[in-house]
Design a protein around this motif. Sequence first.
Motif, mmCIF file in Angstrom:
data_model
loop_
_atom_site.group_PDB
_atom_site.id
_atom_site.type_symbol
_atom_site.label_atom_id
_atom_site.label_comp_id
_atom_site.label_asym_id
_atom_site.label_seq_id
_atom_site.Cartn_x
_atom_site.Cartn_y
_atom_site.Cartn_z
ATOM 1 N N ARG A 244 0.725 -0.970 -0.076
ATOM 2 C CA ARG A 244 -0.062 0.124 0.010
ATOM 3 C C ARG A 244 0.921 1.282 -0.102
ATOM 4 N NH1 ARG A 244 -4.211 -2.016 4.557
ATOM 5 N NH2 ARG A 244 -2.093 -3.065 5.280
ATOM 6 N N LEU A 245 2.276 1.143 0.335
ATOM 7 C CA LEU A 245 3.071 2.270 0.289
ATOM 8 C C LEU A 245 3.166 2.849 -1.091
ATOM 9 C CD1 LEU A 245 4.947 4.208 1.862
ATOM 10 C CD2 LEU A 245 6.728 2.574 1.249
ATOM 11 N N GLU B 166 10.426 22.729 -2.014
ATOM 12 C CA GLU B 166 10.889 22.129 -0.656
ATOM 13 C C GLU B 166 10.176 20.962 -0.309
ATOM 14 O OE1 GLU B 166 7.640 24.958 0.030
ATOM 15 O OE2 GLU B 166 9.568 25.010 -1.226
ATOM 16 N N LEU B 167 9.116 20.841 -0.567
ATOM 17 C CA LEU B 167 8.121 19.976 -0.223
ATOM 18 C C LEU B 167 8.507 18.713 -1.240
ATOM 19 C CD1 LEU B 167 5.916 18.698 1.339
ATOM 20 C CD2 LEU B 167 4.201 19.449 -0.353
ATOM 21 N N ALA B 168 8.542 18.919 -2.326
ATOM 22 C CA ALA B 168 9.038 17.696 -3.479
ATOM 23 C C ALA B 168 10.675 17.246 -2.726
ATOM 24 C CB ALA B 168 9.465 18.468 -4.679
ATOM 25 N N THR B 169 11.219 18.004 -2.313
ATOM 26 C CA THR B 169 12.716 17.435 -1.778
ATOM 27 C C THR B 169 12.725 16.485 -0.717
ATOM 28 O OG1 THR B 169 13.810 19.481 -2.598
ATOM 29 C CG2 THR B 169 14.803 18.320 -0.837
ATOM 30 N N LEU B 170 11.665 17.156 0.452
ATOM 31 C CA LEU B 170 11.177 16.423 1.603
ATOM 32 C C LEU B 170 10.709 15.011 1.280
ATOM 33 C CD1 LEU B 170 11.112 16.467 4.439
ATOM 34 C CD2 LEU B 170 8.552 17.621 4.449
ATOM 35 N N ASP C 259 13.276 12.564 -0.268
ATOM 36 C CA ASP C 259 14.408 12.179 0.728
ATOM 37 C C ASP C 259 13.607 11.104 1.563
ATOM 38 O OD1 ASP C 259 16.827 12.586 1.960
ATOM 39 O OD2 ASP C 259 15.521 13.162 3.824
ATOM 40 N N ALA C 260 12.158 11.277 1.934
ATOM 41 C CA ALA C 260 11.666 10.377 2.641
ATOM 42 C C ALA C 260 11.529 8.816 2.256
ATOM 43 C CB ALA C 260 10.219 10.852 3.062
ATOM 44 N N PHE C 261 11.499 8.973 0.745
ATOM 45 C CA PHE C 261 11.079 7.465 -0.018
ATOM 46 C C PHE C 261 12.383 7.140 -0.493
ATOM 47 C CE2 PHE C 261 6.780 9.060 -0.006
ATOM 48 C CZ PHE C 261 6.072 7.797 0.058
ATOM 49 N N ARG C 262 13.497 7.699 -0.182
ATOM 50 C CA ARG C 262 14.944 7.222 -0.604
ATOM 51 C C ARG C 262 15.404 6.009 0.231
ATOM 52 N NH1 ARG C 262 17.538 11.693 -0.344
ATOM 53 N NH2 ARG C 262 16.937 12.370 -2.504
ATOM 54 N N VAL D 19 9.374 8.295 6.454
ATOM 55 C CA VAL D 19 8.049 8.262 5.640
ATOM 56 C C VAL D 19 6.896 8.498 6.537
ATOM 57 C CG1 VAL D 19 6.384 6.627 4.329
ATOM 58 C CG2 VAL D 19 8.731 6.627 4.013
ATOM 59 N N LEU D 20 6.704 8.160 7.774
ATOM 60 C CA LEU D 20 5.944 8.238 8.814
ATOM 61 C C LEU D 20 5.857 9.719 9.195
ATOM 62 C CD1 LEU D 20 6.318 5.133 11.078
ATOM 63 C CD2 LEU D 20 4.567 5.895 9.515
ATOM 64 N N ALA D 21 6.972 10.568 9.006
ATOM 65 C CA ALA D 21 7.009 12.261 9.303
ATOM 66 C C ALA D 21 6.296 12.723 8.431
ATOM 67 C CB ALA D 21 8.417 12.584 9.631
ATOM 68 N N LEU D 22 5.993 12.207 7.237
ATOM 69 C CA LEU D 22 5.245 13.123 6.318
ATOM 70 C C LEU D 22 3.669 13.346 6.892
ATOM 71 C CD1 LEU D 22 6.319 11.286 2.729
ATOM 72 C CD2 LEU D 22 6.955 13.439 3.801
ATOM 73 N N ARG D 23 3.326 12.318 7.702
ATOM 74 C CA ARG D 23 1.947 12.412 8.244
ATOM 75 C C ARG D 23 1.546 13.608 9.270
ATOM 76 N NH1 ARG D 23 0.304 6.989 10.662
ATOM 77 N NH2 ARG D 23 -1.770 7.712 10.282
ATOM 78 N N ARG D 24 2.846 14.213 9.567
ATOM 79 C CA ARG D 24 2.682 15.155 10.463
ATOM 80 C C ARG D 24 2.388 16.760 9.677
ATOM 81 N NH1 ARG D 24 6.955 12.687 13.145
ATOM 82 N NH2 ARG D 24 8.688 14.092 12.264
ATOM 83 N N LEU D 25 2.770 16.579 8.554
ATOM 84 C CA LEU D 25 2.463 17.770 7.704
ATOM 85 C C LEU D 25 0.902 18.065 7.442
ATOM 86 C CD1 LEU D 25 5.126 17.102 4.710
ATOM 87 C CD2 LEU D 25 5.447 18.411 6.623
#
Length: 206
Positions: free
Chosen positions: A107-108, A129-133, A136-139, A151-157
């Motif tokens: 599902r990811l 800046e969002l695209a970079t973030l 980087d999360a999916f690298r 990846v989980l940190a994205l949920r805080r946005l």
Amino acid sequence: MTAQPSIPAGFRQDAQGRLVHENQIKPVDKLRDELVLSLVERARTTSATLAQFKATAFGEIEAFIDLSAQEYGAKRGGKKGNVSLTSFDGRYKIQRAIQESLVFDERLQAARALIDECLQEWTADARPELATLVNDAFRVDTKGEIRTARVLALRRLEIADERWQQAMRAIGEACQVVGSRSYIRVYERVGDTDQYQPISLDIAGV
């Protein structure tokens, strides 16, 4: 189990499985063998002692937590969670830490597709800046694995777009706990400061 071949008296078996007579083995090789076997035996004893300490420490900490909860009439629902216990004088501190191993299922990929849709639209309005973030999360790391924390940190946005919200739900549902590791960490306070230094239980740290 494969039966070990019997070794005739006066012979030893080498690393290639060959039988070598004692008289043909150099004294230095015999001394090396004795040293290695002696250290291995002591290492096994030390390892067993550490394992026993860990089991005893976890059991006693769990019993104390239950006792403390009973004082307030609370019922505990499980054994999961980190706990820090400090001696009365504040000199020593013991932490029980439980670290879960997380992985993402298929599902990811759905979440990434939704996020990419958002980025393709948003980057037209100068949000690099969002695209970079996100990228980087999916690298992947050096082992070729996704770094779950990023990846989980994205949920805080805080992003209201429904596609983003749906992607965040997919990330949450894709995250699976596949195991956990338990640790006991022991600390001693440094003088009268509020800093603590570990009492190492790791052979590399003593």
